[in-house]
Design a protein around this motif. Structure first.
Motif, PDB file in Angstrom:
ATOM      1  N   VAL A  91       0.824  -1.272   0.112  1.00  0.00           N
ATOM      2  CA  VAL A  91       0.048   0.027  -0.086  1.00  0.00           C
ATOM      3  C   VAL A  91       0.910   1.353   0.079  1.00  0.00           C
ATOM      4  O   VAL A  91       0.449   2.224  -0.588  1.00  0.00           O
ATOM      5  N   ASP A  92       2.062   1.109   0.590  1.00  0.00           N
ATOM      6  CA  ASP A  92       3.066   1.979   0.627  1.00  0.00           C
ATOM      7  C   ASP A  92       4.421   1.430   1.014  1.00  0.00           C
ATOM      8  O   ASP A  92       4.509   0.530   1.489  1.00  0.00           O
ATOM      9  N   TYR A  93       5.463   2.384   0.933  1.00  0.00           N
ATOM     10  CA  TYR A  93       6.841   1.760   1.187  1.00  0.00           C
ATOM     11  C   TYR A  93       7.699   2.967   1.802  1.00  0.00           C
ATOM     12  O   TYR A  93       7.470   4.027   1.262  1.00  0.00           O
ATOM     13  N   GLU A  94       8.631   2.614   2.349  1.00  0.00           N
ATOM     14  CA  GLU A  94       9.741   3.378   2.582  1.00  0.00           C
ATOM     15  C   GLU A  94      11.126   2.737   2.554  1.00  0.00           C
ATOM     16  O   GLU A  94      11.188   1.567   2.713  1.00  0.00           O
ATOM     17  N   LEU A  95      12.118   3.660   1.888  1.00  0.00           N
ATOM     18  CA  LEU A  95      13.429   2.907   1.878  1.00  0.00           C
ATOM     19  C   LEU A  95      13.955   2.851   3.252  1.00  0.00           C
ATOM     20  O   LEU A  95      13.882   3.986   4.028  1.00  0.00           O
ATOM     21  N   ASP A  96      14.547   1.841   3.843  1.00  0.00           N
ATOM     22  CA  ASP A  96      15.023   1.772   5.080  1.00  0.00           C
ATOM     23  C   ASP A  96      16.674   1.912   4.962  1.00  0.00           C
ATOM     24  O   ASP A  96      17.199   2.754   5.686  1.00  0.00           O
ATOM     25  N   TYR A  97      17.223   1.418   4.005  1.00  0.00           N
ATOM     26  CA  TYR A  97      18.528   1.645   3.808  1.00  0.00           C
ATOM     27  C   TYR A  97      19.242   0.985   2.942  1.00  0.00           C
ATOM     28  O   TYR A  97      18.609  -0.009   2.343  1.00  0.00           O
ATOM     29  N   TYR A  98      20.440   1.307   2.102  1.00  0.00           N
ATOM     30  CA  TYR A  98      21.162   0.628   1.067  1.00  0.00           C
ATOM     31  C   TYR A  98      22.476   0.596   1.276  1.00  0.00           C
ATOM     32  O   TYR A  98      23.120   1.472   2.268  1.00  0.00           O
ATOM     33  N   SER A  99      23.409  -0.426   1.084  1.00  0.00           N
ATOM     34  CA  SER A  99      24.754  -0.465   1.159  1.00  0.00           C
ATOM     35  C   SER A  99      25.224  -1.280   0.175  1.00  0.00           C
ATOM     36  O   SER A  99      24.882  -2.523  -0.451  1.00  0.00           O
ATOM     37  N   PHE A 100      26.382  -0.811  -0.485  1.00  0.00           N
ATOM     38  CA  PHE A 100      27.140  -1.502  -1.598  1.00  0.00           C
ATOM     39  C   PHE A 100      28.561  -2.314  -0.931  1.00  0.00           C
ATOM     40  O   PHE A 100      29.029  -1.234  -0.182  1.00  0.00           O
ATOM     41  N   SER A 101      28.578  -3.282  -1.179  1.00  0.00           N
ATOM     42  CA  SER A 101      29.661  -3.950  -0.592  1.00  0.00           C
ATOM     43  C   SER A 101      30.531  -4.674  -1.646  1.00  0.00           C
ATOM     44  O   SER A 101      31.933  -4.793  -1.968  1.00  0.00           O
ATOM     45  N   THR A 102      29.971  -5.566  -2.697  1.00  0.00           N
ATOM     46  CA  THR A 102      30.833  -6.370  -3.657  1.00  0.00           C
ATOM     47  C   THR A 102      29.839  -6.337  -4.903  1.00  0.00           C
ATOM     48  O   THR A 102      28.683  -5.964  -4.669  1.00  0.00           O
ATOM     49  N   PRO A 103      30.429  -6.611  -5.842  1.00  0.00           N
ATOM     50  CA  PRO A 103      29.484  -6.756  -7.089  1.00  0.00           C
ATOM     51  C   PRO A 103      28.376  -7.881  -7.033  1.00  0.00           C
ATOM     52  O   PRO A 103      27.175  -7.523  -7.563  1.00  0.00           O
ATOM     53  N   LEU A 104      28.464  -8.838  -6.150  1.00  0.00           N
ATOM     54  CA  LEU A 104      27.403  -9.797  -6.039  1.00  0.00           C
ATOM     55  C   LEU A 104      26.815  -9.731  -4.476  1.00  0.00           C
ATOM     56  O   LEU A 104      25.842 -10.304  -4.344  1.00  0.00           O
TER      57      LEU A 104
END
Length: 164
Positions: A91-104
């Motif tokens: 019904v709705d959404y929020e971004l909690d977090y993102y994190s880049f570590s490796t290509p996979l």
């Protein structure tokens, strides 16, 4: 001959990299465009889920099934995702977090609400994790399975872990 037997080979043995080393190496290759691409891709999927176009959204998702190449969702995973979003619609959404570590190995976590928020702004919510994967310069939005490590999970990878 004696020189060879006694270590006349002056080449130093390369030390194995830690996960932290690999993360730093990958981070040095990323640009603002990478973040934009991942966020655009995930926003398209999340907006599609919110508008009820569940099949299209699920068809956009990939999985890493035993290799390092993203593939379309297998039938079992696809059906599981369809059931999840039909039972608990976004019904709705929020971004909690993102994190880049490796290509996979990356994290993209959303909080999805499956009912309208009440007057206090609260509603029942669930977490939804993706694993954005970069292969040959292209990003894919993969489903993050419970068994895969995530930065905020109990099975998070220790950055000091040696990777060979």
């Amino acid at each position: 001959m004696l020189m060879w037997a006694c270590g006349g080979n002056s080449g130093k043995k390369e030390q194995p990299k830690t996960f932290q080393d690999i993360e730093a190496e990958f981070a040095s290759t990323l640009t603002a465009s990478d973040t934009t691409q991942v966020m655009d891709l995930s926003t398209q999927v999340m907006d599609s889920l919110k508008s009820g176009n569940v099949e299209w959204a699920v068809d956009c998702l990939c999985e890493l099934s035993g290799g390092d190449t993203p593939t379309a969702l297998g039938e079992e995973t696809r059906e599981r995702m369809l059931k999840r979003f039909k039972r608990f619609p976004v019904v709705d959404y929020e971004l909690d977090y993102y994190s880049f570590s490796t290509p996979l190995f990356n994290d993209l976590k959303y909080r999805t609400f499956f009912r309208e928020r009440d007057d206090s702004g609260t509603a029942p919510a669930m977490s939804l994790m993706f694993n954005p994967v970069k292969v040959d310069g292209k990003w894919y939005l993969c489903v993050k399975e419970m068994s895969q490590p995530a930065k905020d999970a109990e099975n998070a990878i220790d950055p000091r872990q040696i990777v060979e």
